[in-house]
Motif scaffolding. Structure first.
Motif, PDB file in Angstrom:
ATOM      1  N   SER A  63       7.747   9.251  -6.057  1.00 59.84           N
ATOM      2  CA  SER A  63       6.993   8.012  -6.277  1.00 59.84           C
ATOM      3  C   SER A  63       7.299   7.319  -7.594  1.00 59.84           C
ATOM      4  O   SER A  63       7.332   6.088  -7.664  1.00 59.84           O
ATOM      5  CB  SER A  63       5.492   8.277  -6.164  1.00 59.84           C
ATOM      6  N   LYS A  78       2.452   6.096   0.609  1.00 59.62           N
ATOM      7  CA  LYS A  78       2.443   7.004  -0.537  1.00 59.62           C
ATOM      8  C   LYS A  78       1.830   8.334  -0.107  1.00 59.62           C
ATOM      9  O   LYS A  78       0.784   8.357   0.540  1.00 59.62           O
ATOM     10  CB  LYS A  78       1.660   6.395  -1.691  1.00 59.62           C
ATOM     11  N   LYS A  79       2.486   9.424  -0.486  1.00 56.69           N
ATOM     12  CA  LYS A  79       2.073  10.767  -0.099  1.00 56.69           C
ATOM     13  C   LYS A  79       1.857  11.625  -1.345  1.00 56.69           C
ATOM     14  O   LYS A  79       2.589  11.495  -2.320  1.00 56.69           O
ATOM     15  CB  LYS A  79       3.145  11.430   0.776  1.00 56.69           C
ATOM     16  N   VAL A  80       0.870  12.494  -1.277  1.00 57.06           N
ATOM     17  CA  VAL A  80       0.619  13.443  -2.365  1.00 57.06           C
ATOM     18  C   VAL A  80       0.670  14.856  -1.794  1.00 57.06           C
ATOM     19  O   VAL A  80       0.373  15.082  -0.625  1.00 57.06           O
ATOM     20  CB  VAL A  80      -0.737  13.182  -3.062  1.00 57.06           C
ATOM     21  N   TRP A  86       2.634  17.387   2.323  1.00 56.26           N
ATOM     22  CA  TRP A  86       2.178  16.087   1.851  1.00 56.26           C
ATOM     23  C   TRP A  86       1.174  15.468   2.816  1.00 56.26           C
ATOM     24  O   TRP A  86       1.226  15.710   4.014  1.00 56.26           O
ATOM     25  CB  TRP A  86       3.344  15.121   1.717  1.00 56.26           C
ATOM     26  N   LYS A  89      -1.864   9.440   0.440  1.00 52.24           N
ATOM     27  CA  LYS A  89      -2.643   9.342  -0.792  1.00 52.24           C
ATOM     28  C   LYS A  89      -4.049   8.852  -0.462  1.00 52.24           C
ATOM     29  O   LYS A  89      -5.035   9.348  -0.983  1.00 52.24           O
ATOM     30  CB  LYS A  89      -1.946   8.393  -1.771  1.00 52.24           C
ATOM     31  N   PRO A 115       4.500  13.779  -5.889  1.00 56.12           N
ATOM     32  CA  PRO A 115       4.089  12.607  -5.110  1.00 56.12           C
ATOM     33  C   PRO A 115       5.350  11.884  -4.630  1.00 56.12           C
ATOM     34  O   PRO A 115       6.299  11.705  -5.396  1.00 56.12           O
ATOM     35  CB  PRO A 115       3.316  11.738  -6.094  1.00 56.12           C
ATOM     36  N   THR A 117       7.074   8.656  -1.896  1.00 56.83           N
ATOM     37  CA  THR A 117       6.837   7.381  -1.241  1.00 56.83           C
ATOM     38  C   THR A 117       7.852   7.199  -0.128  1.00 56.83           C
ATOM     39  O   THR A 117       9.045   7.446  -0.333  1.00 56.83           O
ATOM     40  CB  THR A 117       6.962   6.222  -2.249  1.00 56.83           C
TER      41      THR A 117
END
Length: 136
Positions: A63, A78-80, A86, A89, A115, A117
């Motif tokens: 990210s 967006k991923k966390v 993941w 977000k 994180p 994207t």
């Protein structure tokens, strides 16, 4: 004129070959069927590429390297990292549990636990703008 998905894939492959080096997966058994990973030659920014979707090409980046203002026509997710993978977000109930990322990304130290994207690209012009940022 609109780009075909074949034109977009060819453009992306040409850009990756000209500006990046392939990153080898950690496991020897990986066939890289659904994901290729490349690293830019300059700053070594890692890019995961999914070329097998019928209507877009997905680029996965850490990210902090994603463009701050991607074109409005690029689908951004967006991923966390949560637990062993993941998730979005911001959870999206409409996705019904399909809010993760390509699990093959876990095989690359450059992505794991960070994180990330996803940039869903449908045109050569959008790909060009994304690559201008990533290759800078």
């Amino acid at each position: 004129m609109t780009d075909t998905i074949a034109d977009l894939r060819a453009f992306i492959r040409a850009q990756l070959s000209a500006n990046c080096d392939p990153v080898q997966p950690k496991t020897a058994t990986s066939q890289q069927k659904h994901l290729e990973v490349w690293a830019t030659r300059g700053r070594r920014r890692t890019i995961g590429v999914e070329l097998d979707h019928k209507d877009r090409v997905n680029l996965w980046v850490v990210s902090m390297y994603a463009p701050p203002s991607p074109p409005a026509t690029v689908e951004v997710a967006k991923k966390v990292w949560k637990g062993a993978g993941w998730q979005n977000k911001i959870p999206d109930p409409a996705r019904k549990g399909r809010d993760g990322a390509n699990s093959n990304l876990k095989g690359y130290d450059e992505f794991r636990t960070k994180p990330i994207t996803r940039l869903g690209i449908q045109s050569i012009d959008d790909a060009r703008k994304i690559f201008e940022h990533l290759f800078a």
